[in-house]
Design a protein around this motif. Structure first.
Motif, PDB file in Angstrom:
ATOM      1  N   GLY A 143       0.655  -1.217  -0.029  1.00 12.72           N
ATOM      2  CA  GLY A 143      -0.076  -0.002   0.004  1.00 12.72           C
ATOM      3  C   GLY A 143       0.670   1.251  -0.105  1.00 12.72           C
ATOM      4  N   GLU A 144       2.250   1.086  -0.030  1.00 14.92           N
ATOM      5  CA  GLU A 144       3.021   2.336  -0.292  1.00 14.92           C
ATOM      6  C   GLU A 144       2.808   3.078  -1.671  1.00 14.92           C
ATOM      7  N   LEU A 145       2.765   2.336  -2.697  1.00 15.29           N
ATOM      8  CA  LEU A 145       2.223   2.791  -3.927  1.00 15.29           C
ATOM      9  C   LEU A 145       0.979   2.480  -4.396  1.00 15.29           C
ATOM     10  N   VAL A 146       0.175   3.427  -4.737  1.00 17.35           N
ATOM     11  CA  VAL A 146      -1.306   3.162  -4.957  1.00 17.35           C
ATOM     12  C   VAL A 146      -1.716   3.659  -6.372  1.00 17.35           C
ATOM     13  N   GLN A 147      -1.273   4.807  -6.813  1.00 16.60           N
ATOM     14  CA  GLN A 147      -1.689   5.241  -8.067  1.00 16.60           C
ATOM     15  C   GLN A 147      -1.646   4.481  -9.068  1.00 16.60           C
ATOM     16  N   GLY A 148      -2.522   4.089  -9.845  1.00 19.05           N
ATOM     17  CA  GLY A 148      -2.393   3.289 -11.001  1.00 19.05           C
ATOM     18  C   GLY A 148      -2.339   1.707 -10.751  1.00 19.05           C
ATOM     19  N   VAL A 149      -2.253   1.448  -9.327  1.00 22.24           N
ATOM     20  CA  VAL A 149      -1.719  -0.060  -9.194  1.00 22.24           C
ATOM     21  C   VAL A 149      -3.146  -0.742  -9.305  1.00 22.24           C
ATOM     22  N   HIS A 150      -2.850  -2.120  -9.798  1.00 17.72           N
ATOM     23  CA  HIS A 150      -3.896  -2.971 -10.035  1.00 17.72           C
ATOM     24  C   HIS A 150      -3.476  -4.260  -9.426  1.00 17.72           C
ATOM     25  N   LYS A 151      -4.352  -4.764  -8.393  1.00 18.67           N
ATOM     26  CA  LYS A 151      -3.857  -6.032  -7.584  1.00 18.67           C
ATOM     27  C   LYS A 151      -5.052  -6.411  -6.848  1.00 18.67           C
ATOM     28  N   GLU A 152      -4.958  -7.988  -6.843  1.00 13.70           N
ATOM     29  CA  GLU A 152      -6.065  -8.842  -5.972  1.00 13.70           C
ATOM     30  C   GLU A 152      -5.086  -9.425  -4.999  1.00 13.70           C
ATOM     31  N   VAL A 153      -5.660  -9.255  -3.667  1.00 14.29           N
ATOM     32  CA  VAL A 153      -4.840  -9.896  -2.641  1.00 14.29           C
ATOM     33  C   VAL A 153      -5.756 -10.693  -1.576  1.00 14.29           C
ATOM     34  N   LYS A 154      -5.147 -11.697  -1.288  1.00  9.17           N
ATOM     35  CA  LYS A 154      -5.835 -12.789  -0.465  1.00  9.17           C
ATOM     36  C   LYS A 154      -5.014 -13.139   0.742  1.00  9.17           C
ATOM     37  N   ILE A 155      -5.529 -12.941   1.856  1.00  8.13           N
ATOM     38  CA  ILE A 155      -4.636 -13.383   2.944  1.00  8.13           C
ATOM     39  C   ILE A 155      -5.406 -14.577   3.794  1.00  8.13           C
ATOM     40  N   ASN A 156      -4.916 -15.816   4.017  1.00 11.12           N
ATOM     41  CA  ASN A 156      -5.714 -16.964   4.485  1.00 11.12           C
ATOM     42  C   ASN A 156      -7.004 -16.962   3.659  1.00 11.12           C
ATOM     43  N   GLY A 157      -7.006 -17.029   2.471  1.00 14.84           N
ATOM     44  CA  GLY A 157      -8.238 -17.301   1.571  1.00 14.84           C
ATOM     45  C   GLY A 157      -9.082 -16.211   1.446  1.00 14.84           C
ATOM     46  N   GLU A 163     -10.153 -12.268   0.506  1.00 18.59           N
ATOM     47  CA  GLU A 163      -9.783 -11.136  -0.041  1.00 18.59           C
ATOM     48  C   GLU A 163      -9.761  -9.823   0.770  1.00 18.59           C
ATOM     49  N   VAL A 164      -8.550  -9.140   0.547  1.00 21.09           N
ATOM     50  CA  VAL A 164      -8.529  -7.933   1.609  1.00 21.09           C
ATOM     51  C   VAL A 164      -8.206  -6.776   0.549  1.00 21.09           C
ATOM     52  N   THR A 165      -8.637  -5.649   1.033  1.00 23.51           N
ATOM     53  CA  THR A 165      -8.378  -4.184   0.223  1.00 23.51           C
ATOM     54  C   THR A 165      -7.148  -3.434   1.030  1.00 23.51           C
ATOM     55  N   ILE A 166      -6.066  -3.555   0.399  1.00 19.89           N
ATOM     56  CA  ILE A 166      -5.002  -2.593   0.986  1.00 19.89           C
ATOM     57  C   ILE A 166      -4.552  -1.387   0.154  1.00 19.89           C
ATOM     58  N   ASN A 167      -4.954  -0.319   0.770  1.00 14.67           N
ATOM     59  CA  ASN A 167      -4.801   1.097   0.132  1.00 14.67           C
ATOM     60  C   ASN A 167      -3.693   1.921   0.654  1.00 14.67           C
ATOM     61  N   SER A 168      -3.298   1.489   1.942  1.00 18.68           N
ATOM     62  CA  SER A 168      -2.402   2.204   2.639  1.00 18.68           C
ATOM     63  C   SER A 168      -1.457   1.175   3.582  1.00 18.68           C
ATOM     64  N   PRO A 169      -0.339   1.614   3.902  1.00 16.73           N
ATOM     65  CA  PRO A 169       0.594   0.687   4.781  1.00 16.73           C
ATOM     66  C   PRO A 169      -0.269   0.554   6.295  1.00 16.73           C
ATOM     67  N   LYS A 170      -1.289   1.260   6.294  1.00 11.86           N
ATOM     68  CA  LYS A 170      -1.967   1.141   7.607  1.00 11.86           C
ATOM     69  C   LYS A 170      -2.963  -0.375   7.453  1.00 11.86           C
ATOM     70  N   ASP A 171      -3.548  -0.216   6.118  1.00 10.73           N
ATOM     71  CA  ASP A 171      -4.332  -1.311   5.759  1.00 10.73           C
ATOM     72  C   ASP A 171      -3.603  -2.583   5.803  1.00 10.73           C
ATOM     73  N   ALA A 172      -2.195  -2.644   5.522  1.00 11.59           N
ATOM     74  CA  ALA A 172      -1.356  -3.718   5.478  1.00 11.59           C
ATOM     75  C   ALA A 172      -0.997  -4.194   6.615  1.00 11.59           C
ATOM     76  N   ILE A 173      -0.777  -3.210   7.452  1.00 11.51           N
ATOM     77  CA  ILE A 173      -0.363  -3.782   9.044  1.00 11.51           C
ATOM     78  C   ILE A 173      -1.533  -4.240   9.710  1.00 11.51           C
ATOM     79  N   LYS A 174      -2.774  -3.579   9.436  1.00  9.73           N
ATOM     80  CA  LYS A 174      -3.898  -4.421   9.859  1.00  9.73           C
ATOM     81  C   LYS A 174      -4.272  -5.652   9.538  1.00  9.73           C
ATOM     82  N   ALA A 175      -3.857  -5.891   8.308  1.00  8.13           N
ATOM     83  CA  ALA A 175      -4.037  -7.315   7.570  1.00  8.13           C
ATOM     84  C   ALA A 175      -2.882  -8.343   8.035  1.00  8.13           C
TER      85      ALA A 175
END
Length: 504
Positions: free
Chosen positions: A309-323, A325-337
């Motif tokens: 979530g450090e780079l957001v502009q124009g980024v496309h991704k699909e992320v699953k954690i433990n099966g 789907e999670v939304t990560i738009n910032s480092p705060k989201d990533a840390i929470k995940a």
């Protein structure tokens, strides 16, 4: 090699409560390359700051002799006047200015105005000597980290030094750029310029140096011709003990997928309508160390930054954690995940320089500490002390400022900050960049322990032995695409390099 050009005699440098250099003496002959090795904190950089005039003659005891004449440096410019030039590991550049302006800063040709024709010609001549294929007119900000480091070397060369000091010059260089550097140093030797070469990369010390001096805890342990040493004896001299196994890796019990990344694309930072990471997908399992190899500019760091979530502009991704789907738009989201990130540039993004060890260790976990109106400092101190002891940080106390620690101990604090948060997924970008052999072995042991505890680790590394030895599985990126995948048993330097240059 000719007569002795430099002697540093009985140099002692003290800081409050610490003797950084204890009666250190070294000498360098004309046209010689002297390697200086030692752990971080051994005193190598302090000695070079004495030599370069960063510490004045009133701040240390001892003598400096150049070409048989005793010197007294009150500033860096005094050292430059007798032909001493320093190339630091940390690049100092004017990013908006051109390569040529950076190289000749303070000495631009022309009277009253800049003679750009001469400036570009003189710069091109120097770039040709080094074999660096960039334009003198290119803005420094458009260069990658390796090119910036080589530009710093050209800048030192432009001053026509008699003695050039290079402090960890290859940290940011690719293998091909290291070859450029080695050829350049060979030419300097032939022309009679003397060099002091400081590096943790012992293969470079054996490749280019005529003699080597080992420094430990502020003392010269031994000096001699490079032929008198092998890697084992150098390491033993540096850390005072044998390292039986540098790469500490056991067989990990690998479980179910923890992190799944699909269709990850990241826009190129400098080229319009192009992706530096282009539609890649990969999976990391519980207890697995996934290594990511590739050349500088392949998109490895950008991939991690985009997922985190450090780079957001124009980024496309699909992320699953433990099966899930999670939304990560910032480092705060990533840390929470449950994701942690030990970044490549620890001094810029790994710790806060104005804070001490305790404050940096607690930084990510403040919201987890018990509190009513104020944070429970007793609990904070207990939790941080447990990490401080676990990481074996060499410091008088947790009140020590992180900026005053050696590189290896800074890296321990950066990793410790994330361990205090207890992540289930840990990104590590260039884990041992700029740290010494002893600290490397400790860091590898910690990574192995984390994987055995079930943490999923994604490691970007340009160090091929490190990548091969520490990874359970390796994927290789080239021009933003995955061009190879290897199990630990399949991984070999030739096959990884072949994948790294595919798609070029």
């Amino acid at each position: 090699m000719g007569d002795t050009i430099l002697e540093m005699k009985h140099v002692t440098k003290k800081f409050p409560g610490v003797i950084a250099l204890n009666d250190v003496s070294i000498d360098v002959k004309k046209g010689e390359i002297l390697g200086i090795v030692g752990e971080n904190g051994a005193g190598k950089s302090t000695l070079m700051k004495v030599l370069s005039g960063s510490y004045t003659n009133k701040e240390y005891e001892g003598e400096i002799w150049v070409n048989g004449e005793k010197q007294s440096f009150g500033s860096v410019s005094d050292a430059k006047k007798v032909g001493i030039e320093m190339v630091y590991q940390e690049v100092n550049a004017m990013y908006e200015a051109s390569v040529a302006e950076n190289i000749f800063v303070g000495n631009l040709p022309g009277k009253g105005w800049v003679d750009y024709k001469k400036l570009y010609k003189d710069t091109q001549d120097l770039l040709d000597q080094l074999g660096l294929q960039i334009s003198p007119k290119t803005p420094a900000g458009a260069l990658n980290s390796g090119q910036l480091q080589l530009m710093s070397i050209v800048r030192a060369m432009a001053a026509h030094p008699k003695i050039m000091v290079l402090d960890e010059p290859s940290t940011a260089l690719t293998d091909s750029e290291v070859d450029i550097l080695m050829n350049f140093l060979e030419n300097l030797r032939k022309s009679g310029v003397s060099c002091i070469y400081i590096s943790h990369k012992l293969e470079e010390i054996f490749r280019i140096c005529d003699r080597v001096t080992i420094i430990r805890d502020g003392n010269v342990i031994t000096s001699g011709d490079i032929s008198e040493f092998n890697q084992e004896t150098l390491v033993q001299g540096m850390i005072g003990r044998k390292v039986e196994n540098m790469y500490v890796k056991s067989k990990h019990e690998i479980g179910e997928p923890t992190l799944e990344v699909k269709h990850l694309s990241v826009p190129h930072p400098t080229i319009d309508n192009r992706n530096i990471v282009d539609d890649i997908s990969f999976t990391v399992r519980k207890g697995e160390i996934l290594g990511i190899g590739g050349l500088v500019g392949a998109g490895r760091s950008e991939a991690l930054g985009a997922i985190f979530g450090e780079l957001v502009q124009g980024v496309h991704k699909e992320v699953k954690i433990n099966g899930k789907e999670v939304t990560i738009n910032s480092p705060k989201d990533a840390i929470k995940a449950g994701i942690g990130f030990v970044t490549e540039e620890r001094k810029r993004t790994g710790f806060i320089q104005t804070m001490n060890i305790l404050q940096n260790l607690s930084l990510i976990s403040l919201y987890d500490l018990p509190k009513k109106y104020f944070i429970d400092r007793k609990v904070e101190n207990e939790k941080a002390k447990a990490i401080f002891d676990r990481m074996r940080v060499k410091a008088p106390s947790m009140n020590t400022m992180v900026v005053n620690l050696s590189g290896g101990n800074q890296q321990k604090v950066v990793l410790g900050k994330w361990l205090m948060k207890n992540p289930q997924i840990l990104f590590i970008d260039e884990p041992t960049k700029g740290i010494d052999v002893g600290a490397k072995a400790e860091f590898y042991k910690m990574m192995d322990e984390l994987a055995n505890a079930g943490v999923s680790i994604v490691m970007v590394s340009s160090d091929m032995p490190e990548l091969i030895s520490m990874s359970d599985r390796i994927i290789v990126l080239s021009n933003g695409k995955i061009t190879g995948e290897f199990s630990h048993e399949e991984a070999a330097q030739a096959s990884i390099m072949k994948a790294a240059i595919a798609n070029q």
